[in-house]
Design an enzyme around this catalytic site. Structure first.
Site, PDB file in Angstrom:
ATOM      1  N   THR A 147      -7.638  48.768 -35.775  1.00 62.64           N
ATOM      2  CA  THR A 147      -7.981  50.165 -36.046  1.00 62.64           C
ATOM      3  C   THR A 147      -6.899  51.139 -35.574  1.00 62.64           C
ATOM      4  O   THR A 147      -6.277  50.934 -34.534  1.00 62.64           O
ATOM      5  CB  THR A 147      -9.305  50.508 -35.328  1.00 62.64           C
ATOM      6  N   SER A 153     -12.323  52.223 -41.092  1.00 60.55           N
ATOM      7  CA  SER A 153     -12.939  51.424 -42.149  1.00 60.55           C
ATOM      8  C   SER A 153     -11.928  51.026 -43.219  1.00 60.55           C
ATOM      9  O   SER A 153     -11.975  49.919 -43.753  1.00 60.55           O
ATOM     10  CB  SER A 153     -14.079  52.221 -42.801  1.00 60.55           C
ATOM     11  N   GLY A 186     -10.018  47.247 -27.527  1.00 58.63           N
ATOM     12  CA  GLY A 186     -10.564  46.635 -26.314  1.00 58.63           C
ATOM     13  C   GLY A 186      -9.502  45.800 -25.614  1.00 58.63           C
ATOM     14  O   GLY A 186      -8.742  45.077 -26.260  1.00 58.63           O
ATOM     15  N   ARG A 319     -49.419  48.568 -17.252  1.00 58.17           N
ATOM     16  CA  ARG A 319     -49.603  50.015 -17.168  1.00 58.17           C
ATOM     17  C   ARG A 319     -50.911  50.443 -17.824  1.00 58.17           C
ATOM     18  O   ARG A 319     -51.216  50.033 -18.944  1.00 58.17           O
ATOM     19  CB  ARG A 319     -48.428  50.676 -17.890  1.00 58.17           C
ATOM     20  N   GLY A 410     -41.711  57.683 -18.812  1.00 54.85           N
ATOM     21  CA  GLY A 410     -40.647  58.157 -17.919  1.00 54.85           C
ATOM     22  C   GLY A 410     -39.953  57.010 -17.208  1.00 54.85           C
ATOM     23  O   GLY A 410     -38.746  57.050 -16.966  1.00 54.85           O
ATOM     24  N   THR A 431     -21.165  50.357 -35.238  1.00 57.17           N
ATOM     25  CA  THR A 431     -19.871  50.864 -35.731  1.00 57.17           C
ATOM     26  C   THR A 431     -18.763  49.827 -35.670  1.00 57.17           C
ATOM     27  O   THR A 431     -18.008  49.662 -36.636  1.00 57.17           O
ATOM     28  CB  THR A 431     -19.459  52.115 -34.911  1.00 57.17           C
ATOM     29  N   GLU A 433     -16.794  46.148 -35.438  1.00 56.81           N
ATOM     30  CA  GLU A 433     -16.902  44.973 -36.323  1.00 56.81           C
ATOM     31  C   GLU A 433     -17.355  45.410 -37.726  1.00 56.81           C
ATOM     32  O   GLU A 433     -18.008  44.660 -38.442  1.00 56.81           O
ATOM     33  CB  GLU A 433     -17.856  43.916 -35.756  1.00 56.81           C
TER      34      GLU A 433
HETATM   35  C1  LIG Z   1     -16.118  50.947 -28.286  1.00 55.16           C
HETATM   36  C2  LIG Z   1     -15.274  50.571 -29.460  1.00 55.16           C
HETATM   37  C3  LIG Z   1     -14.538  49.397 -29.418  1.00 55.16           C
HETATM   38  C4  LIG Z   1     -13.708  49.051 -30.485  1.00 55.16           C
HETATM   39  N1  LIG Z   1     -12.907  47.945 -30.377  1.00 55.16           N
HETATM   40  C5  LIG Z   1     -11.956  47.715 -31.328  1.00 55.16           C
HETATM   41  C6  LIG Z   1     -10.987  46.679 -31.166  1.00 55.16           C
HETATM   42  O1  LIG Z   1     -10.973  45.976 -30.154  1.00 55.16           O
HETATM   43  N2  LIG Z   1     -10.063  46.513 -32.134  1.00 55.16           N
HETATM   44  C7  LIG Z   1     -10.047  47.276 -33.267  1.00 55.16           C
HETATM   45  O2  LIG Z   1      -9.188  47.062 -34.106  1.00 55.16           O
HETATM   46  N3  LIG Z   1     -10.945  48.261 -33.455  1.00 55.16           N
HETATM   47  C8  LIG Z   1     -11.891  48.511 -32.513  1.00 55.16           C
HETATM   48  N4  LIG Z   1     -12.800  49.528 -32.680  1.00 55.16           N
HETATM   49  C9  LIG Z   1     -12.725  50.371 -33.879  1.00 55.16           C
HETATM   50  C10 LIG Z   1     -13.895  50.175 -34.828  1.00 55.16           C
HETATM   51  O3  LIG Z   1     -13.804  48.935 -35.476  1.00 55.16           O
HETATM   52  C11 LIG Z   1     -13.904  51.365 -35.785  1.00 55.16           C
HETATM   53  O4  LIG Z   1     -14.317  52.494 -35.033  1.00 55.16           O
HETATM   54  C12 LIG Z   1     -14.784  51.154 -36.974  1.00 55.16           C
HETATM   55  O5  LIG Z   1     -14.237  50.198 -37.835  1.00 55.16           O
HETATM   56  C13 LIG Z   1     -15.041  52.454 -37.763  1.00 55.16           C
HETATM   57  O6  LIG Z   1     -13.848  53.091 -38.066  1.00 55.16           O
HETATM   58  P1  LIG Z   1     -13.677  54.666 -37.749  1.00 55.16           P
HETATM   59  O7  LIG Z   1     -14.032  54.870 -36.324  1.00 55.16           O
HETATM   60  O8  LIG Z   1     -12.327  55.061 -38.177  1.00 55.16           O
HETATM   61  O9  LIG Z   1     -14.764  55.365 -38.624  1.00 55.16           O
HETATM   62  P2  LIG Z   1     -14.595  55.887 -40.126  1.00 55.16           P
HETATM   63  O10 LIG Z   1     -14.098  54.772 -40.970  1.00 55.16           O
HETATM   64  O11 LIG Z   1     -13.840  57.154 -40.131  1.00 55.16           O
HETATM   65  O12 LIG Z   1     -16.121  56.169 -40.491  1.00 55.16           O
HETATM   66  C14 LIG Z   1     -16.766  57.368 -40.040  1.00 55.16           C
HETATM   67  C15 LIG Z   1     -18.049  57.541 -40.851  1.00 55.16           C
HETATM   68  O13 LIG Z   1     -17.707  57.684 -42.223  1.00 55.16           O
HETATM   69  C16 LIG Z   1     -18.434  56.787 -43.020  1.00 55.16           C
HETATM   70  N5  LIG Z   1     -17.587  56.281 -44.099  1.00 55.16           N
HETATM   71  C17 LIG Z   1     -16.375  55.694 -44.018  1.00 55.16           C
HETATM   72  N6  LIG Z   1     -15.930  55.316 -45.224  1.00 55.16           N
HETATM   73  C18 LIG Z   1     -16.884  55.669 -46.106  1.00 55.16           C
HETATM   74  C19 LIG Z   1     -17.043  55.532 -47.507  1.00 55.16           C
HETATM   75  N7  LIG Z   1     -16.134  54.924 -48.266  1.00 55.16           N
HETATM   76  N8  LIG Z   1     -18.166  55.989 -48.068  1.00 55.16           N
HETATM   77  C20 LIG Z   1     -19.126  56.586 -47.329  1.00 55.16           C
HETATM   78  N9  LIG Z   1     -19.042  56.734 -46.012  1.00 55.16           N
HETATM   79  C21 LIG Z   1     -17.948  56.288 -45.394  1.00 55.16           C
HETATM   80  C22 LIG Z   1     -18.840  55.639 -42.108  1.00 55.16           C
HETATM   81  O14 LIG Z   1     -20.062  55.070 -42.540  1.00 55.16           O
HETATM   82  C23 LIG Z   1     -18.995  56.347 -40.759  1.00 55.16           C
HETATM   83  O15 LIG Z   1     -20.310  56.801 -40.614  1.00 55.16           O
HETATM   84  C24 LIG Z   1     -13.655  49.871 -31.633  1.00 55.16           C
HETATM   85  C25 LIG Z   1     -14.440  51.030 -31.678  1.00 55.16           C
HETATM   86  C26 LIG Z   1     -15.205  51.392 -30.607  1.00 55.16           C
HETATM   87  C27 LIG Z   1     -15.976  52.685 -30.668  1.00 55.16           C
END
Ligand SMILES: Cc1cc2nc3c(=O)[nH]c(=O)nc-3n(C[C@H](O)[C@H](O)[C@H](O)COP(=O)(O)OP(=O)(O)OC[C@H]3O[C@@H](n4cnc5c(N)ncnc54)[C@H](O)[C@@H]3O)c2cc1C
Length: 665
Positions: A147, A153, A186, A319, A410, A431, A433
């Site tokens: 990412t 995504s 991570g 409870r 509570g 979110t 994976e």
């Molecule tokens: C705690 C944490 C740990 C992570 N660990 C890793 C890691 O180790 N390695 C790694 O590579 N990544 C990691 N990630 C990244 C994670 O895989 C991404 O956050 C995830 O794939 C979503 O991408 P984004 O955050 O850019 O969201 P976006 O892709 O910007 O999505 C944001 C919103 O837009 C919506 N959306 C996106 N595209 C579309 C579409 N075509 N149509 C309609 N709606 C859409 C989605 O449903 C979502 O609700 C981690 C994230 C977090 C928060």
């Protein structure tokens, strides 16, 4: 109308040990091993609240390394490198580990699932020989850097570039813009010494799409290497024992052999070679090998739901609130309230359903990856099923955890009672994976194209064009909506005449037919809308955007049908007896509560009369009352070690039989 002469259904009875054995399935040994291991680390749950973020990260790392020493988390790797050689067992181990602290779980997932999984699946012998033994033993910590700030995504649009330099036979890794920095990674902020970095591969001025390379990040002492810049992502909503961070690369050079070259390679002279010609298919083939992560996160979501249900059900058996009018003035147990049953038991039933759906999925994963089922179709179906099940399992977790927290009032809000961490830590399962909505779109794409071999080549717009190019009849024929309509009618024992009665409500064939009808009707509807939109000259992107909610609802209906079938088949395979009766009841409860939740849709589409809809609601109430006497056994069978439940006041004996003169406030 209910048949007044119907005999009462048998009273349920559950042998907890037998049910646990059934849930443990074919990997009972590793599940037991992890359950026995976990109590020793129960204090991590308190550490999460009491330590500073820095201390907690180190604590979590130490625990992960200790657990690595037991071999429990290396089950999925080949035995020659010190692994267990059993992918199914590794999923079962991960699923069970999710009863404990979830920072530990996620750090395990990053190190062994993401980082280790990428080396194993995308690399070849040279990478396996160099890294696997060390990473399995925890001597080499790594990260999975896919990412970027600008792209999560949409992985195909990543901005990091790996350019081949034939003069030195090296790749040069560069972050092209600040937003192309890796983000949320991570293990990056503190512990990773190397990263599997995803970048656009450029060879001889030509782009070949996203590929993965192993890139050193820190030296043996932990200092960040020249050309690499790392920043901490800072405090998060949960999972604060995991060190997520950002990474930028400024012309970092790695040898040619750093390319994970299972699917494509670059010769020393600078020629790009791959057996998979189409860049799109190559990309999806690479990503497809990483499906294990999705299966694991889904499994962990189900485990989190089990922990929450165990606490909430046990609390509601201790409870009491409000007098019942009994002579002794005693107050009523929460679980004797119909509303409480209504809130907890359909969720309990759904959790069982998802457990068995995950079991089927993990079995498919094992078969495909162990070569027992090398078929291309099997692989595509596995990827789609993993994406959909991950979405439903992780949404199950967030829903169940919230409802169970509220069901504990509570007390549920106090950190000692686990819900605070459960809520905060499982939230992001929806979110990472793969974002759940994006994953369901993938499922929808597969359904619309019937997993055609071209499937893996298609992006969203390609899907629209592909579907629009088909005769709608082709899609509809496959969905067989019309035949199904008849089938659902025929399934009612009295045919159309009994359509309005509650006959056959507990017939699994009826449930499956209803789920199937909903799924296929929705797929047909999406196909028709896509075709109509394109035929009317609308831009394909706009067409897709307008029908997206429909795509998602079709995909969800598809996955729910798979979940129901997994449950129905599991129950059908059991010998007659108490267990079968109890699980059958839960299966009915799951099926009817899904139909009830979508009653408006079924009524809109002529599949449910108002009378029958009311009968379903009544039946759900009856099923909840049947589950009530065995609720404790049904959650005990999850076998969450008591040390991990924490919540002494919620699951312990303190509130048992309170003095009626002193109502519990
Ligand atoms: C705690 C944490 C740990 C992570 N660990 C890793 C890691 O180790 N390695 C790694 O590579 N990544 C990691 N990630 C990244 C994670 O895989 C991404 O956050 C995830 O794939 C979503 O991408 P984004 O955050 O850019 O969201 P976006 O892709 O910007 O999505 C944001 C919103 O837009 C919506 N959306 C996106 N595209 C579309 C579409 N075509 N149509 C309609 N709606 C859409 C989605 O449903 C979502 O609700 C981690 C994230 C977090 C928060």
């Amino acid at each position: 109308m209910a048949d007044e002469t119907t005999t009462e259904p048998p009273v349920l009875s559950v042998d907890v040990e037998a049910l646990t054995a059934l849930l443990d399935g074919r990997h009972a040994d590793i599940r037991r091993t992890v359950r026995e291991l976990l109590p020793a680390y129960a204090s991590v749950l308190e550490d999460a609240e009491e330590m500073t973020r820095e201390e907690f990260r180190e604590r979590v790392k130490d625990v992960v390394l200790e657990i690595a020493g037991t071999g429990a988390v290396g089950m999925g790797f080949p035995t020659e490198y010190g692994g267990g050689g059993d992918l199914g067992a590794s999923i079962a181990a991960f699923e069970t580990l999710a009863y404990g602290d979830l920072s530990v779980l996620v750090k395990v997932g990053v190190q062994f699932g993401l980082f280790g999984g990428a080396i194993l699946q995308l690399g070849t012998e040279r990478h396996h020989d160099r890294y696997l033994a060390d990473l399995i033993a925890g001597r080499l910590m790594g990260c999975f850097a896919m990412t970027e700030t600008a792209h999560g995504s949409n992985v195909q649009a990543l901005g990091t570039v790996a350019t081949y330099d034939p003069d030195t036979a090296e790749f040069v890794i560069t972050t092209t813009t600040p937003e192309a920095g890796k983000d949320y990674i991570g293990n990056a902020a503190r512990h990773a010494r190397v990263g599997v970095v995803f970048a656009q591969l450029e060879v001889g001025g030509e782009g070949h799409g996203v590929h993965a390379l192993v890139v050193p990040l820190r030296d043996e002492e932990g200092s960040v290497l020249p050309g690499v810049r790392i920043e901490d992502d800072g405090p998060k909503m949960g999972l604060n024992g995991v060190d997520n961070g950002r990474i930028w690369f400024d012309g970092v050079r790695v040898p040619r052999e750093a390319l994970l070259n299972r699917f494509a390679d670059v010769t020393e002279e600078g020629t790009y070679v791959s057996e998979i010609e189409s860049p799109g298919r190559r990309f999806f083939t690479m990503l497809g090998t990483l499906v294990q992560g999705r299966v694991s996160v889904g499994a962990a979501g189900v485990s989190a739901a089990k922990v929450a249900l165990t606490i909430a059900v046990r609390y509601s058996l201790l409870r009491r609130q409000f007098e019942t009018g009994a002579d002794d003035g005693s107050e009523q147990l929460l679980l004797d309230y119909g509303l409480h049953q209504r809130r907890l038991f359909p969720r309990l039933a759904r959790t069982y359903a998802m457990h068995f759906a995950q079991e089927v999925l993990a079995g498919d994963l094992h078969d495909v990856f162990s070569g027992l089922n090398p078929d291309d179709d099997a692989r595509r179906l596995l990827e789609s099923r993993a994406a959909g099940t991950k979405a439903l399992s992780t949404w199950l977790a967030t829903d169940v955890v919230q409802e169970c927290r509220e069901a504990c009032g509570g007390a549920g809000y106090l950190s000692v009672n686990r819900f605070a961490a459960l809520k905060a830590d499982t939230d992001v399962f929806t979110t990472f994976e793969g974002d759940n909505h994006v994953l369901l779109q993938l499922v929808g794409k597969g359904l619309l194209t019937d997993y055609a071999s071209e499937f893996s080549d298609l992006d969203q717009l390609g899907t629209v064009r592909f579907v629009a190019g088909l005769a709608v009849e082709t899609v509809l024929e496959r969905t067989r909506v019309h035949q199904l309509l008849e089938q659902v009618k025929e399934l009612l024992p009295g045919g159309n005449e009994e359509w309005d009665t509650d006959t056959g409500l507990l017939d699994p064939t009826y449930h499956v037919a209803m789920f199937r009808f909903r799924e296929e009707h929705r797929i047909g509807g999406v196909a028709r809308r896509l075709k109509r939109g394109v035929d009317s000259g609308m831009n394909p992107g706009e067409v897709f955007s307008r029908v997206q909610d429909h795509v998602i609802s079709a995909a969800r209906a598809h996955v729910e049908r798979l979940v129901l079938e997994a449950f129905v088949e599991k129950v059908a395979g059991l010998e007659d007896g108490d267990l079968k009766l109890a699980l059958n009841t839960l299966c009915d409860l799951f099926a009817l509560s899904v139909i009830e939740a979508d009653a408006a849709w079924f009524m809109e589409h002529g599949r449910l009369s108002a009378q029958r809809s009311k009968a379903i609601t009544r039946e759900i109430g009856d099923l909840c009352r049947r589950v009530r006497p065995v609720a404790r056994e049904l959650v005990d069978a999850f076998a969450v070690p008591s040390e991990l439940l924490r919540a002494p006041d919620l699951v312990g004996t303190e509130l048992l039989a309170p003095d009626p003169a002193e109502p519990v406030a």
